[in-house]
Design a protein around this motif. Structure first.
Motif, short mmCIF file in Angstrom:
data_model
loop_
_atom_site.label_atom_id
_atom_site.label_comp_id
_atom_site.label_asym_id
_atom_site.label_seq_id
_atom_site.Cartn_x
_atom_site.Cartn_y
_atom_site.Cartn_z
N ARG A 29 0.96 -1.09 0.06
CA ARG A 29 0.27 0.00 0.00
C ARG A 29 0.86 1.30 0.00
O ARG A 29 0.64 2.22 -0.94
CB ARG A 29 -0.95 -0.11 1.29
CG ARG A 29 -1.66 1.15 1.47
CD ARG A 29 -2.24 1.25 2.95
NE ARG A 29 -1.27 1.49 3.88
CZ ARG A 29 -1.23 0.96 4.95
NH1 ARG A 29 -1.79 -0.05 5.33
NH2 ARG A 29 -0.19 1.38 5.76
N ARG A 123 -8.12 -10.10 4.33
CA ARG A 123 -7.49 -9.07 4.94
C ARG A 123 -8.62 -7.92 4.92
O ARG A 123 -9.59 -8.06 4.39
CB ARG A 123 -6.39 -8.72 4.02
CG ARG A 123 -5.30 -9.48 4.07
CD ARG A 123 -4.00 -9.33 3.09
NE ARG A 123 -3.11 -10.40 3.18
CZ ARG A 123 -2.21 -10.23 4.21
NH1 ARG A 123 -1.93 -9.09 4.93
NH2 ARG A 123 -1.20 -11.08 4.36
N ASN A 128 -5.21 -2.57 1.61
CA ASN A 128 -4.41 -3.48 2.58
C ASN A 128 -4.44 -4.81 1.92
O ASN A 128 -3.70 -5.76 2.37
CB ASN A 128 -4.90 -3.46 3.80
CG ASN A 128 -4.33 -2.29 4.60
OD1 ASN A 128 -3.79 -1.59 4.31
ND2 ASN A 128 -4.86 -2.26 5.76
N ASP A 166 -14.17 -9.40 12.97
CA ASP A 166 -13.07 -8.71 13.98
C ASP A 166 -13.61 -7.18 14.16
O ASP A 166 -13.26 -6.51 13.19
CB ASP A 166 -11.81 -8.94 13.52
CG ASP A 166 -10.42 -8.51 14.41
OD1 ASP A 166 -10.94 -7.92 15.40
OD2 ASP A 166 -9.49 -8.26 13.90
N ARG A 169 -11.35 -3.95 13.11
CA ARG A 169 -11.34 -3.42 12.14
C ARG A 169 -12.02 -1.93 11.90
O ARG A 169 -11.54 -1.18 11.14
CB ARG A 169 -11.77 -4.40 11.07
CG ARG A 169 -10.92 -5.54 10.77
CD ARG A 169 -11.57 -6.88 10.07
NE ARG A 169 -10.74 -7.78 9.92
CZ ARG A 169 -11.31 -9.12 9.67
NH1 ARG A 169 -12.52 -9.21 9.35
NH2 ARG A 169 -10.48 -10.09 9.59
N ARG A 172 -9.60 0.24 12.90
CA ARG A 172 -8.53 0.31 11.98
C ARG A 172 -8.84 1.25 10.69
O ARG A 172 -8.09 1.99 10.33
CB ARG A 172 -8.16 -1.06 11.64
CG ARG A 172 -7.42 -1.77 12.60
CD ARG A 172 -7.04 -3.35 12.25
NE ARG A 172 -6.28 -3.58 11.11
CZ ARG A 172 -5.11 -3.54 10.80
NH1 ARG A 172 -4.30 -3.46 11.97
NH2 ARG A 172 -4.38 -3.55 9.36
N ARG A 175 -8.27 4.66 11.83
CA ARG A 175 -6.66 4.88 11.89
C ARG A 175 -6.08 4.89 10.53
O ARG A 175 -5.27 6.07 10.41
CB ARG A 175 -6.12 3.60 12.52
CG ARG A 175 -4.59 3.89 12.87
CD ARG A 175 -3.75 3.06 12.22
NE ARG A 175 -3.48 1.78 12.37
CZ ARG A 175 -2.46 1.08 11.96
NH1 ARG A 175 -1.78 1.46 11.07
NH2 ARG A 175 -2.66 -0.44 12.02
P1 ATP Z 1 1.37 -0.04 9.44
O1 ATP Z 1 1.77 0.92 8.56
O2 ATP Z 1 0.73 0.35 10.52
O3 ATP Z 1 2.24 -1.27 9.70
P2 ATP Z 1 -0.40 -2.07 8.05
O4 ATP Z 1 -1.28 -2.14 6.97
O5 ATP Z 1 1.11 -2.98 7.88
O6 ATP Z 1 0.07 -0.64 8.65
P3 ATP Z 1 -0.79 -4.08 10.10
O7 ATP Z 1 -1.40 -3.94 11.45
O8 ATP Z 1 1.06 -4.12 10.33
O9 ATP Z 1 -1.14 -3.16 9.18
O10 ATP Z 1 -0.96 -5.33 9.42
C1 ATP Z 1 -0.54 -6.08 8.42
C2 ATP Z 1 -1.42 -6.58 7.11
O11 ATP Z 1 -2.38 -7.34 7.73
C3 ATP Z 1 -2.56 -5.08 6.89
O12 ATP Z 1 -2.07 -4.79 5.96
C4 ATP Z 1 -3.95 -6.12 6.49
O13 ATP Z 1 -3.75 -6.70 5.19
C5 ATP Z 1 -3.74 -7.35 7.58
N1 ATP Z 1 -4.30 -6.97 9.06
C6 ATP Z 1 -3.88 -6.64 10.07
N2 ATP Z 1 -4.89 -6.73 10.83
C7 ATP Z 1 -5.90 -7.23 10.34
C8 ATP Z 1 -7.33 -7.56 10.60
N3 ATP Z 1 -7.72 -7.23 12.33
N4 ATP Z 1 -8.15 -7.93 9.85
C9 ATP Z 1 -7.77 -8.34 8.59
N5 ATP Z 1 -6.49 -8.11 8.38
C10 ATP Z 1 -5.70 -7.58 8.92
#
Ligand code: ATP
Ligand code: MG
Length: 491
Positions: A29, A123, A128, A166, A169, A172, A175
């Protein structure tokens, strides 16, 4: 935009052994965002971050490919160590599928998925759920790139279902909206509003982590307001929600809630730390409870004490560490400290420094600044503030005194075999004079020799020398004071 060579190596090693491997999630992303527009790049989306790899290799198989890796039964994520200062560790996760969630809290069972498609579909948001191979080929099955261009956060699949699996989300979504400056797509937003109560099932730690990320965003205040609009705030910070619409007096143009947001906004603009930001958000949290009267003359006596108690409870409830709780509570409790040049004594500032802790003074001043600017009608304060900083600096330094010497009156009496009397103090005064001239002389050895010499002097001579030394001391003290004054540009 380049994929770091460490990441490429990991992917190609997996591929050599016949496995599939892709970069996925937040790093793809941010990679696409950064290549898409320079502004995003400038904001740091292209900067250092975690690179997550997903693969059809099972955890044991990943470990076989990378002997220097460890697996702690972490939802199929193996941490691979590499010889690199820049990226010493990369998380490699087996394709996953989350089975039914019965309590909206965590998957009942984490299962392997067979295909990348299955992994991407579990995801959270379309942006994401994009994968990329080591040749920068994009696999985007849910329109993630499109949503990146439109700057929207949208769930993969039906939002009600996805939030039902969940509930975190929902938080999130806010966020990412705050950190990326995106909007939440309408159906996704409606589903959050409708289902916000599900947040009650989520662990406080997970909520806290997302809340902190929102608060640390440049658009922190917008993030909090979005939480309110989406009915999430009342499950996280109901006390703040209660500040909504609570009017203030003539010193403010905003109601309590908007004042808190303005204060937070200022701390974000100034890139202040997390403690200052949270304290700014909560500093007036006690106001509704103590409000007396209405309109321009309403009062809020003691709101900082009531507010500090509330902040303590809020932060404990959200599972912040006791160090964080203690610090933020102090910042809230003392944010009203009174200060006026020539009106407030040094000893009251000394008391403030003792109560707040010298290590927290800089942050307290930042909270105060945020409060003042966030009122919407900031009073001019620069000189007063500089003067306060000067006094704080001054009272935080030890005064110049014979207490600094490596010897004391007892030593003098022992070395000279004399009883208590004016000569003892006079000798110490003279010694202090020597040490102020040359700090290197502050050793027991040098001072003992000097004591013997001074002990041989007659009363009149010693008294004269002591008086001279005392005058020198006042001069040095005045010079020190002048230095601190100059530092803060005060007269
Ligand atoms: P950051 O920049 O904060 O690291 P990130 O997108 O990498 O953002 P993470 O929490 O590190 O967020 O999670 C990594 C990936 O895992 C997300 O991009 C998403 O694809 C998946 N993911 C994380 N948490 C969830 C969730 N609660 N439900 C579904 N998918 C999730
Ligand atoms: Mg991440």
């Amino acid at each position: 935009m380049v994929i770091p060579k460490e990441v490429k190596t990991i992917i190609s090693q997996l591929k050599q052994k016949g496995y599939e491997a892709y970069i996925v999630g937040g790093c793809v992303r941010d990679f696409l965002l950064a290549s898409q527009n320079e502004a995003a790049f400038a904001q740091g989306y292209g900067g250092p971050r975690d690179w997550d790899v997903t693969t059809n290799a099972k955890p044991e198989e990943i470990q076989r490919v990378f002997p220097d890796s460890f697996y702690e039964n972490n939802f199929l994520t193996v941490t691979v160590r590499i010889e690199s200062k820049k990226i010493p560790e990369i998380e490699v996760t087996t394709y996953r599928l989350e089975a039914k969630y019965s309590d909206k809290r965590h998957p009942d069972d984490v299962r392997y998925a067979k295909t990348l498609e299955e992994d991407l579909s579990r995801r959270d948001f379309t942006v994401n759920a994009i994968a990329m191979n080591d040749k920068k080929k994009i696999i985007d099955l849910f329109g993630g790139q499109d949503d990146l261009k439109k700057k929207i956060i949208k769930t993969v699949g039906n939002p009600d279902e996805r939030f039902g699996e969940d509930a975190l989300r929902m938080l999130r979504a806010v966020r990412f909206a705050a950190t990326l400056d995106f909007t939440i797509e309408e159906k996704t937003a409606e589903a959050i509003k409708k289902n916000s109560v599900w947040l009650e099932a989520v662990s406080k730690e997970r909520i806290r982590d997302e809340l902190v990320k929102i608060i640390m965003a440049d658009r922190a205040a917008e993030g909090i307001e979005l939480l309110r609009q989406l009915h999430l705030l009342k499950y996280i910070l109901p006390e703040l929600e209660e500040n909504y619409g609570v009017g203030q007096n003539k010193h403010h143009i905003y109601d309590c809630y908007h004042h808190a947001l303005k204060a937070l906004e200022y701390t974000a603009k100034k890139k202040f730390n997390v403690h200052v930001r949270i304290a700014a958000l909560l500093h007036d949290i006690g106001k509704p409870k103590v409000k007396v009267g209405n309109g321009i003359n309403s009062t809020f006596y003691n709101h900082e004490v009531v507010g500090a108690k509330m902040a303590f409870q809020i932060l404990r409830r959200l599972a912040f560490s006791s160090k964080d709780v203690e610090k933020i509570t102090k910042l809230v409790k003392w944010h009203m400290f009174y200060y006026n040049v020539d009106e407030v004594t040094e000893s009251s500032v000394r008391r403030l420094v003792r109560n707040v802790g010298p290590e927290n003074m800089a942050e307290l001043l930042q909270v105060r600044e945020a409060d003042r600017i966030g009122s919407g009608v900031p009073k001019a304060e620069p000189y007063k503030l500089r003067h306060l900083k000067y006094i704080i600096d001054k009272v935080s330094k030890d005064p110049i005194s014979v207490g600094m010497l490596k010897v004391d009156g007892k030593d003098v009496m022992e070395i000279l075999g004399i009883d208590p009397g004016p000569r003892v103090g006079q000798i110490l005064d003279v010694l202090l004079g020597h040490v102020l001239d040359d700090p290197k002389k502050n050793t027991r050895e040098f001072l003992s020799t000097e004591i013997k010499k001074l002990g041989a002097l007659e009363d009149k001579k010693l008294k004269m020398m002591a008086e001279g030394a005392k005058e020198d001391k006042f001069e040095v003290q005045a010079e020190e004071d002048k230095k601190i004054k100059d530092k803060y540009w005060v007269k």
